[in-house]
Design a protein around this motif. Structure first.
Motif, PDB file in Angstrom:
ATOM      1  N   ASN A  43       0.841  -1.196   0.000  1.00 47.71           N
ATOM      2  CA  ASN A  43       0.000   0.000   0.000  1.00 47.71           C
ATOM      3  C   ASN A  43       0.879   1.251   0.000  1.00 47.71           C
ATOM      4  OD1 ASN A  43      -1.672   2.142   0.569  1.00 47.71           O
ATOM      5  ND2 ASN A  43      -2.626   1.218   2.381  1.00 47.71           N
ATOM      6  N   LEU A  45       0.205   4.212   0.424  1.00 51.33           N
ATOM      7  CA  LEU A  45      -0.207   5.279   1.334  1.00 51.33           C
ATOM      8  C   LEU A  45       0.248   4.997   2.764  1.00 51.33           C
ATOM      9  CD1 LEU A  45      -3.854   5.774  -0.028  1.00 51.33           C
ATOM     10  CD2 LEU A  45      -1.704   6.749  -0.884  1.00 51.33           C
ATOM     11  N   SER A  46       0.915   3.858   2.973  1.00 50.46           N
ATOM     12  CA  SER A  46       1.302   3.454   4.321  1.00 50.46           C
ATOM     13  C   SER A  46       2.810   3.245   4.456  1.00 50.46           C
ATOM     14  CB  SER A  46       0.570   2.153   4.696  1.00 50.46           C
ATOM     15  OG  SER A  46       1.238   1.495   5.758  1.00 50.46           O
ATOM     16  N   GLN A  74      -7.055   6.948  -9.327  1.00 53.59           N
ATOM     17  CA  GLN A  74      -5.933   6.723  -8.402  1.00 53.59           C
ATOM     18  C   GLN A  74      -4.771   7.664  -8.696  1.00 53.59           C
ATOM     19  OE1 GLN A  74      -5.313   2.417  -8.780  1.00 53.59           O
ATOM     20  NE2 GLN A  74      -6.100   2.170  -6.695  1.00 53.59           N
ATOM     21  N   GLN A  77      -4.974  10.675  -6.688  1.00 52.52           N
ATOM     22  CA  GLN A  77      -4.612  10.437  -5.299  1.00 52.52           C
ATOM     23  C   GLN A  77      -3.112  10.619  -5.044  1.00 52.52           C
ATOM     24  OE1 GLN A  77      -6.218   6.479  -4.508  1.00 52.52           O
ATOM     25  NE2 GLN A  77      -6.360   6.983  -2.340  1.00 52.52           N
ATOM     26  N   VAL A  78      -2.298  10.307  -6.043  1.00 50.00           N
ATOM     27  CA  VAL A  78      -0.857  10.226  -5.775  1.00 50.00           C
ATOM     28  C   VAL A  78      -0.031  11.397  -6.300  1.00 50.00           C
ATOM     29  CG1 VAL A  78      -0.889   7.712  -5.528  1.00 50.00           C
ATOM     30  CG2 VAL A  78      -0.383   8.710  -7.762  1.00 50.00           C
ATOM     31  N   LYS A 104       4.646  14.891  -6.235  1.00 51.98           N
ATOM     32  CA  LYS A 104       4.017  13.929  -5.311  1.00 51.98           C
ATOM     33  C   LYS A 104       2.901  14.594  -4.491  1.00 51.98           C
ATOM     34  CE  LYS A 104       5.651  11.918  -0.913  1.00 51.98           C
ATOM     35  NZ  LYS A 104       4.756  12.677  -0.060  1.00 51.98           N
ATOM     36  N   GLN A 107      -0.487  12.525   0.251  1.00 49.97           N
ATOM     37  CA  GLN A 107      -0.980  11.206   0.688  1.00 49.97           C
ATOM     38  C   GLN A 107       0.027  10.081   0.527  1.00 49.97           C
ATOM     39  OE1 GLN A 107      -4.944   9.533  -0.121  1.00 49.97           O
ATOM     40  NE2 GLN A 107      -5.285  11.414  -1.268  1.00 49.97           N
ATOM     41  N   VAL A 108       0.922  10.230  -0.457  1.00 51.43           N
ATOM     42  CA  VAL A 108       1.885   9.148  -0.721  1.00 51.43           C
ATOM     43  C   VAL A 108       2.875   9.046   0.441  1.00 51.43           C
ATOM     44  CG1 VAL A 108       3.726   8.355  -2.266  1.00 51.43           C
ATOM     45  CG2 VAL A 108       1.690   9.462  -3.205  1.00 51.43           C
ATOM     46  N   ALA A 109       3.080   7.843   0.937  1.00 52.09           N
ATOM     47  CA  ALA A 109       3.982   7.636   2.063  1.00 52.09           C
ATOM     48  C   ALA A 109       5.380   8.138   1.718  1.00 52.09           C
ATOM     49  CB  ALA A 109       4.023   6.149   2.429  1.00 52.09           C
ATOM     50  N   VAL A 138      -6.166   0.582  -3.353  1.00 47.48           N
ATOM     51  CA  VAL A 138      -5.136   1.550  -2.959  1.00 47.48           C
ATOM     52  C   VAL A 138      -4.057   1.545  -4.037  1.00 47.48           C
ATOM     53  CG1 VAL A 138      -5.398   1.439  -0.445  1.00 47.48           C
ATOM     54  CG2 VAL A 138      -3.913  -0.229  -1.607  1.00 47.48           C
TER      55      VAL A 138
END
Ligand code: TXA
Ligand code: MG
Length: 351
Positions: A43, A45-46, A74, A77-78, A104, A107-109, A138
């Motif tokens: 994932n 995002l984690s 998606q 999202q990133v 980036k 949200q992106v880890a 995700v």
């Protein structure tokens, strides 16, 4: 380990996809096929999930990962924004082996991008990968699923060889079609820069956006630090010592024989890597312990398909000295030679 037939009609209800997607959502890592090479996903995002990738691979944490998406929702999202130029490339090449470096999103880890303000994103052209990402719901950060430094895996067996016991789940989708990784293209700079040559050629990109350049640091003797952190490491390397011999075919053959004789007199197990056009010549002469033919010069994409499996085969036979011919640096040949030069640790002899 499970095998998925990528042609089954309803992949999304396949147990392997359902289980793999569930593991991804739960913060686990899952190896899966793509059209380029096998990936090891988490994932995106984690941070906790992504940390497991670096650990399983033994990857330096300053080397950022590519985020894989299944649809354009998606993408939003990133990344913070998609330029008009990026949009044209997406339309032309996604799903496919083109990774775009873009600004980036928060949200992106942070571990995904190794602290950079940009992120590499691609939509893989593989039904298993797409179904898995879609169902996980995700974005999935995934480097190639090899131990760091080794050739990338083009079969599930390669993944098993490298990561058995270090990962909880592997989806077997057969042999990867393209065989080398995606092209990494930085579209945040002017003109756009190819940071890693890959499955999409510079000519294909230029046909869509006009001028594009290859990161000058990628020239064998550039002495600059490449802009893609991953390109600075010895990589794609078999266990044996590898030399490339480049030049006119007759002279190349003479030099290769000389190197083989030397290695043999040192008591080393030897191997030769050549295009199939030259295989019979080498097989006829007992110069090397093993001759591996790796696709056709007439169809360089077949060399790309077979390259990593060939390099791994030398390891299986515990070859200590590998002498290889080269291919012309045109089209996908640029990608092949980039990987071969890295596999050889820059040991190239021109005759
Ligand atoms: O085909 C592929 O791209 C495969 C499959 C699994 O999709 N993935 C892959 O990932 O090759 P990996 O992690 O082995 O290689 C990613 C490359 C590295 O050289 C890394 O340094 C570069 O892309 N990269 C990733 N994000 C970057 C960024 N934000 N800026 C510059 N380089 C980046
Ligand atoms: Mg890799």
């Amino acid at each position: 380990v499970v095998v998925v037939d990528k042609n089954v009609e309803r992949l999304e209800s396949c147990a392997q996809i359902v289980d793999g997607a569930k593991l991804l959502r739960e913060g686990e890592i899952v190896a899966f096929p793509t059209e380029t090479v096998y990936g090891l996903g988490a994932n995106a995002l984690s941070d906790q999930a992504v940390a497991k990738i670096y650990q399983a691979k033994g990857r330096p944490s300053d080397n950022p990962l590519i985020v894989h998406i299944a649809d354009l929702t998606q993408l939003k999202q990133v990344v913070r924004e998609v330029s008009e130029r990026a949009n044209r490339l997406i339309e032309a090449f996604w799903p496919g082996p083109l990774t775009l470096i873009m600004p980036k999103s928060a949200q992106v880890a942070d571990l995904v991008t190794a602290g950079l303000d940009t992120v590499g994103v691609r939509m893989p052209d593989h039904p298993v990968a797409l179904a898995l990402i879609k169902q996980a719901n995700v974005p999935v950060a995934a480097p190639s699923a090899n131990r760091s430094g080794k050739p990338s895996p083009t079969t599930a067996e390669h993944v098993r060889t490298d990561l058995n016991g270090r990962i909880p789940y592997l989806i077997d989708g057969g042999t990867a079609g393209i065989g080398v990784e995606s092209t990494v293209l930085d579209v945040t700079v002017e003109p756009p820069l190819i940071l890693r040559p890959g499955g999409i050629t510079a000519e294909q990109i230029a046909a869509v956006i006009g001028e594009v350049r290859l990161d000058p640091a990628l020239q064998a003797d550039a002495g600059e630090t490449p802009r893609a952190p991953g390109m600075k490491y010895t990589h794609y390397a078999p266990g044996g010592d590898m030399w490339l011999v480049e030049g006119e075919a007759d002279k190349v053959a003479v030099k290769m024989k000389e190197l083989l004789e030397q290695a043999k007199s040192n008591g080393l197990k030897t191997g030769v890597l050549v295009p199939e056009e030259f295989a019979s010549i080498w097989e006829a002469e007992p110069c090397a312990d093993i001759v591996i033919s790796c696709g056709s010069l007439q169809h360089l994409e077949t060399v790309a398909q077979n390259l990593y499996a060939s390099l791994r085969m030398f390891d299986e036979f515990q070859v200590q000295s590998i002498i290889s011919m080269t291919v012309p640096k045109t089209g996908i040949g640029i990608t092949i030679m980039n990987r071969m030069e890295k596999a050889a640790g820059g040991q190239v002899i021109r005759v």
